[in-house]
Design a protein around this motif. Structure first.
Motif, PDB file in Angstrom:
ATOM      1  N   ASP A 127      92.281  59.298 -17.422  1.00 38.28           N
ATOM      2  CA  ASP A 127      93.419  58.387 -17.468  1.00 38.28           C
ATOM      3  C   ASP A 127      92.970  56.968 -17.142  1.00 38.28           C
ATOM      4  N   ASN A 128      93.224  56.044 -18.058  1.00 40.46           N
ATOM      5  CA  ASN A 128      92.972  54.613 -17.864  1.00 40.46           C
ATOM      6  C   ASN A 128      91.501  54.241 -17.732  1.00 40.46           C
ATOM      7  N   CYS A 129      90.588  55.149 -18.059  1.00 37.25           N
ATOM      8  CA  CYS A 129      89.168  54.842 -17.873  1.00 37.25           C
ATOM      9  C   CYS A 129      88.316  55.660 -18.835  1.00 37.25           C
ATOM     10  N   VAL A 130      87.268  55.032 -19.363  1.00 35.97           N
ATOM     11  CA  VAL A 130      86.305  55.717 -20.225  1.00 35.97           C
ATOM     12  C   VAL A 130      84.901  55.387 -19.726  1.00 35.97           C
ATOM     13  N   ASP A 131      84.113  56.421 -19.419  1.00 35.94           N
ATOM     14  CA  ASP A 131      82.715  56.249 -19.019  1.00 35.94           C
ATOM     15  C   ASP A 131      81.824  56.517 -20.226  1.00 35.94           C
ATOM     16  N   VAL A 132      80.880  55.621 -20.461  1.00 34.37           N
ATOM     17  CA  VAL A 132      79.966  55.751 -21.592  1.00 34.37           C
ATOM     18  C   VAL A 132      78.543  55.752 -21.046  1.00 34.37           C
ATOM     19  N   ILE A 133      77.871  56.887 -21.142  1.00 33.74           N
ATOM     20  CA  ILE A 133      76.486  56.992 -20.692  1.00 33.74           C
ATOM     21  C   ILE A 133      75.597  57.125 -21.919  1.00 33.74           C
ATOM     22  N   PHE A 134      74.608  56.242 -21.999  1.00 41.74           N
ATOM     23  CA  PHE A 134      73.686  56.243 -23.130  1.00 41.74           C
ATOM     24  C   PHE A 134      72.272  56.132 -22.574  1.00 41.74           C
ATOM     25  N   GLY A 135      71.577  57.265 -22.503  1.00 35.41           N
ATOM     26  CA  GLY A 135      70.250  57.256 -21.895  1.00 35.41           C
ATOM     27  C   GLY A 135      70.340  56.775 -20.458  1.00 35.41           C
ATOM     28  N   GLU A 136      69.647  55.676 -20.155  1.00 35.93           N
ATOM     29  CA  GLU A 136      69.625  55.146 -18.797  1.00 35.93           C
ATOM     30  C   GLU A 136      70.642  54.028 -18.573  1.00 35.93           C
ATOM     31  N   SER A 137      71.457  53.742 -19.554  1.00 37.50           N
ATOM     32  CA  SER A 137      72.469  52.695 -19.394  1.00 37.50           C
ATOM     33  C   SER A 137      73.843  53.331 -19.218  1.00 37.50           C
ATOM     34  N   ARG A 138      74.726  52.574 -18.596  1.00 36.34           N
ATOM     35  CA  ARG A 138      76.080  53.082 -18.366  1.00 36.34           C
ATOM     36  C   ARG A 138      77.082  51.956 -18.561  1.00 36.34           C
ATOM     37  N   SER A 139      78.164  52.276 -19.233  1.00 38.99           N
ATOM     38  CA  SER A 139      79.246  51.319 -19.425  1.00 38.99           C
ATOM     39  C   SER A 139      80.554  51.974 -19.009  1.00 38.99           C
ATOM     40  N   GLU A 140      81.453  51.164 -18.493  1.00 43.40           N
ATOM     41  CA  GLU A 140      82.758  51.662 -18.065  1.00 43.40           C
ATOM     42  C   GLU A 140      83.835  50.764 -18.652  1.00 43.40           C
ATOM     43  N   ILE A 141      84.847  51.376 -19.228  1.00 45.12           N
ATOM     44  CA  ILE A 141      85.950  50.628 -19.823  1.00 45.12           C
ATOM     45  C   ILE A 141      87.213  50.972 -19.043  1.00 45.12           C
ATOM     46  N   TYR A 142      87.837  49.941 -18.480  1.00 43.70           N
ATOM     47  CA  TYR A 142      89.056  50.129 -17.700  1.00 43.70           C
ATOM     48  C   TYR A 142      90.215  49.432 -18.403  1.00 43.70           C
ATOM     49  N   PHE A 143      91.403  49.947 -18.180  1.00 44.10           N
ATOM     50  CA  PHE A 143      92.589  49.424 -18.836  1.00 44.10           C
ATOM     51  C   PHE A 143      93.542  48.850 -17.793  1.00 44.10           C
ATOM     52  N   GLY A 144      93.828  47.548 -17.919  1.00 44.19           N
ATOM     53  CA  GLY A 144      94.761  46.903 -17.005  1.00 44.19           C
ATOM     54  C   GLY A 144      94.315  46.960 -15.563  1.00 44.19           C
ATOM     55  N   ASP A 145      93.018  46.743 -15.317  1.00 43.46           N
ATOM     56  CA  ASP A 145      92.475  46.952 -13.976  1.00 43.46           C
ATOM     57  C   ASP A 145      91.980  45.661 -13.334  1.00 43.46           C
ATOM     58  N   VAL A 146      92.302  44.516 -13.923  1.00 38.34           N
ATOM     59  CA  VAL A 146      91.861  43.252 -13.352  1.00 38.34           C
ATOM     60  C   VAL A 146      92.736  42.918 -12.151  1.00 38.34           C
ATOM     61  N   LYS A 147      92.120  42.404 -11.089  1.00 39.99           N
ATOM     62  CA  LYS A 147      92.827  42.285  -9.809  1.00 39.99           C
ATOM     63  C   LYS A 147      93.967  41.272  -9.827  1.00 39.99           C
ATOM     64  N   ASP A 148      94.071  40.442 -10.883  1.00 40.05           N
ATOM     65  CA  ASP A 148      95.179  39.490 -10.920  1.00 40.05           C
ATOM     66  C   ASP A 148      96.486  40.147 -11.361  1.00 40.05           C
ATOM     67  N   GLY A 149      96.447  41.453 -11.616  1.00 42.99           N
ATOM     68  CA  GLY A 149      97.658  42.177 -11.964  1.00 42.99           C
ATOM     69  C   GLY A 149      98.048  42.084 -13.424  1.00 42.99           C
ATOM     70  N   SER A 150      97.210  41.467 -14.255  1.00 41.21           N
ATOM     71  CA  SER A 150      97.527  41.335 -15.676  1.00 41.21           C
ATOM     72  C   SER A 150      97.209  42.634 -16.407  1.00 41.21           C
ATOM     73  N   ASP A 151      97.481  42.644 -17.701  1.00 41.26           N
ATOM     74  CA  ASP A 151      97.161  43.801 -18.533  1.00 41.26           C
ATOM     75  C   ASP A 151      95.801  43.657 -19.202  1.00 41.26           C
ATOM     76  N   ALA A 152      94.983  42.758 -18.709  1.00 43.28           N
ATOM     77  CA  ALA A 152      93.666  42.547 -19.299  1.00 43.28           C
ATOM     78  C   ALA A 152      92.820  43.810 -19.193  1.00 43.28           C
TER      79      ALA A 152
END
Length: 211
Positions: A127-152
Motif C-alpha cells: 500500500d502506497n509504496c513500491v520497492d524496486v531491487i535491481f542487482g545491488e541497487s535499490r529504488s523506492e517509490i512513495y505516494f503522497g509521502d512528502v513531509k509538506d503534506g502535499s500529494d507529491a
C-alpha cells in the motif's frame, strides 16, 4: 559499438523515468523488453505525459501497470494510458480500482503485498509504496509521502554515482521549494521536468533530464 550491441547493453540496464506530472506519482520503468508503469496520476496532462515517455523508451505496450494508491493523484492518467497501449497485467491497491478500469489480469493488494520478479529485477508492491531491487541497487517509490503534506510523489534511488554510494531523492511536485529532505541530492520535477535514471545491476547509477 554496433547498434545491436548497444541495444543489448541498454536492455541489460533498468531505466526509471520519473514523469513530470505536477503533484502526483507517475513512473515508467523499462527493463529488457518489459515496460512497467507505477502510478499514473497528477495534473490534467498526466496521461499524455506518461504515454509520451512510454513511446520515448521505445515501448509498444505496457506489461504491468502498478497502482498501489487509491487516489486521483495516482489514477487520473490511467484511462489515457490503457486506451493508448495494450496493458497485459495490473497490480492495484484494491478491487475498486480493478473494477473501475476493467483490467483483464489483475492482482488486488487489499492490504497485502505482491511481488514480481524478472531476472535481476524484483518489484515488491505494498500500500502506497513500491520497492524496486535491481542487482545491488535499490529504488523506492512513495505516494503522497512528502513531509509538506502535499500529494507529491517521492522516488528514492540508491546506488553508486561515480565511486560513491549516493541517495538521490526525486520529488514529483509543482512546487519550487519543499524544505529540507535527508539526502545528498534532491531533484524537483518542477525545476527539471521528467528525469531518467539508468541503473546497472552492479549498483552504478546515472541520471539526466529527458527532453
Amino acid at each position: 559499438l554496433s547498434a545491436a550491441v548497444a541495444s543489448t547493453v541498454q536492455n541489460n540496464k533498468l531505466r526509471i523515468a520519473a514523469v513530470s506530472v505536477g503533484d502526483g506519482s507517475a513512473v515508467v520503468m523499462k527493463y529488457k523488453y518489459k515496460t512497467y508503469v507505477v502510478g499514473c496520476g497528477g495534473n490534467y496532462f498526466s496521461g499524455s505525459a506518461v504515454c509520451d515517455i512510454i513511446n520515448t523508451l521505445g515501448s509498444s505496450n505496457v506489461d504491468y501497470i502498478i497502482l498501489p494508491e487509491d487516489s486521483e493523484k495516482s489514477l487520473s492518467g490511467v484511462r489515457r494510458v490503457t486506451e493508448t497501449y495494450r496493458t497485459a497485467s495490473a497490480i492495484t491497491a484494491n478491487d475498486r480500482i480493478k473494477d473501475r478500469f476493467s483490467f483483464a489480469s489483475n492482482v488486488s493488494l487489499n492490504g497485502n503485498s505482491a511481488e514480481t520478479v524478472d531476472g535481476k529485477l524484483k518489484i515488491t508492491v505494498r500500500d502506497n509504496c513500491v520497492d524496486v531491487i535491481f542487482g545491488e541497487s535499490r529504488s523506492e517509490i512513495y505516494f503522497g509521502d512528502v513531509k509538506d503534506g502535499s500529494d507529491a510523489g517521492l522516488l528514492i534511488c540508491r546506488g553508486l554515482t561515480g565511486y560513491e554510494k549516493s541517495d538521490i531523492i526525486l520529488v514529483s511536485t509543482d512546487k519550487t521549494d519543499i524544505g529540507e529532505l535527508p539526502s545528498q541530492k534532491v531533484i524537483l520535477t518542477s525545476q527539471n521536468g521528467t528525469v531518467l535514471f539508468t541503473l546497472s545491476h552492479n549498483g552504478k547509477m546515472t541520471y539526466r533530464r529527458m527532453a
